[in-house]
Scaffold this active site. Sequence first.
Site, short mmCIF file in Angstrom:
data_model
loop_
_atom_site.label_atom_id
_atom_site.label_comp_id
_atom_site.label_asym_id
_atom_site.label_seq_id
_atom_site.Cartn_x
_atom_site.Cartn_y
_atom_site.Cartn_z
N ARG A 190 0.80 -1.23 0.00
CA ARG A 190 0.00 0.00 0.00
C ARG A 190 0.84 1.28 0.00
O ARG A 190 0.53 2.22 -0.73
CB ARG A 190 -0.97 -0.01 1.18
CG ARG A 190 -2.02 -1.12 1.11
CD ARG A 190 -2.71 -1.14 -0.24
NE ARG A 190 -3.74 -2.16 -0.33
CZ ARG A 190 -3.83 -3.05 -1.31
NH1 ARG A 190 -2.92 -3.06 -2.27
NH2 ARG A 190 -4.80 -3.92 -1.34
N ASP A 219 -6.57 -1.00 4.86
CA ASP A 219 -5.96 -0.31 3.73
C ASP A 219 -6.27 1.17 3.68
O ASP A 219 -5.47 1.97 3.21
CB ASP A 219 -6.36 -0.98 2.42
CG ASP A 219 -5.63 -2.29 2.19
OD1 ASP A 219 -4.60 -2.50 2.86
OD2 ASP A 219 -6.05 -3.08 1.34
N SER A 271 -12.37 -12.55 -1.28
CA SER A 271 -11.72 -11.26 -1.47
C SER A 271 -10.23 -11.53 -1.51
O SER A 271 -9.66 -12.07 -0.56
CB SER A 271 -12.07 -10.32 -0.32
OG SER A 271 -11.32 -9.13 -0.40
#
Length: 496
Positions: A190, A219, A271
């Site tokens: 990230r 996130d 996911s």
Amino acid sequence: MAQIRAVTPSCSSTDLIFNGSKRVSFLRPDRVCGSIKLSSFQELGVKGSELHRHVIVHKDRSLTKAHNHQAIKAALTDEKETGASSAGDERVLRKKLNKVVLAYSGGLDTSVIVPWLRENYGCEVVCFTADVGQGTIELEGLEQKAKASGASHLVIKDLKEEFVKDYIFPCLRAGAVYERKYLLGTSMARPVIAKAMVDVAREVGADAVSHGCTGKGNDQVRFELTFFALNPELNVVAPWREWEIRGREDAIEYAKKHNVPVPVTKKSIYSRDRNLWHLSHEGDILEDPSNEPNKDMYMMSVDPEDAPDQPEYVEIGIDSGLPISLNGTELSPASLLSELNEIGGRHGIGRVDMVENRLVGMKSRGVYETPGGTILFTAARELESLTLDRQTIQVKDSLALTYAELVYAGRWFDPLRTSMDAFMEKITETTTGSVTLKLYKGCVTVTGRRSPNSLYRQDISSFESGQIYDQADAAGFIRLYGLPMRVRAMLEKSSA
């Protein structure tokens, strides 16, 4: 009477007074600007948070009367009404933005965010995609998708080498592991993506950045802390914390209404997040920690039961704590990791199933595949057994926990992590050499290690007599080392 204060970009402060009649008044230092009737203190909190960047007119139609409308506009003098909200029948007042850089994947959520940003902020949208090793399939046709959604253009940057060299390898050198198992695959990706977004925003002259992270995950924090650290002047728009869309069906309906092509790819029941370091799986049956993952869920590694019946040996070369070669061949950081992913994957290496504590407070269950990373991590730690003394290893391991916490929490650009990284770089200067590993049916076994800076001395460690170490000296050492225990035992005996 309850009071909260909201600071907005357009005015120094706005006070919200919650009085006995359950009505909130909007105050400026010089005047009352307007009020909204609320039903509870909980709704007060919601409305207060909304004032951070915009004011949403309540569903009570009486609030749309001209005097209330003008009062709110007076409180936020440079806020402009930019159209209907995603609910379709309410008006919103949002900050007028010029250009927004959106972290774009091409999936349903980010495809819908493009028109939503244009509609609600009156801005041009520049989509940005970072190649961190998620695979070419995910990058195919992105520009056409982005433009079809209403973006002006798409920027793609290849960040694989930067990702491995400047983010993965420092964590590897530090020995950073979150909660005993997690090798920080998503956590490391990230900040490199967010940093690139800040760079693109500067290049295209954008005044804002946006992401599609939900309000429940980690996130959102990782992206936004990086934005704050690198360019605090940028506006940040997080649609999942603002819009009325609550799920996939809402998003599809919004896309159809705005003539946005809905991605035709089959919706995964899991996911997933993939990059060059790992692949994560969440959702579906994994939400029950007692369920065993389905065998067909894994994508980077074979089931250890189906792995080859013959082991494979690999030699990892390391220079100053960082991997540089595979079986004697020097490779770039990304190429080295990619090769090890292939090798480790076919032997079922690097599967982790864990329940972790998210930064926002909840527990989540995730399954991770990190084949190449597991091999490198094992090699790096093993070489340190030769090159670092006992106290250094203990201090390094204790700091590694804090290092991992900082990375997991999105504080990559925190001065503390940077300072700790300088420490890790210094103490691993002598960690140079090679480690040989055996890969067999999901297991990584160390079979050999060597270093020109090894602190291991065979002539000292041998059970045979040596000139450097006289075994008779151990008696005096033990007496002194055990003196506190002897004194305590004598005291207890005399008082018995």
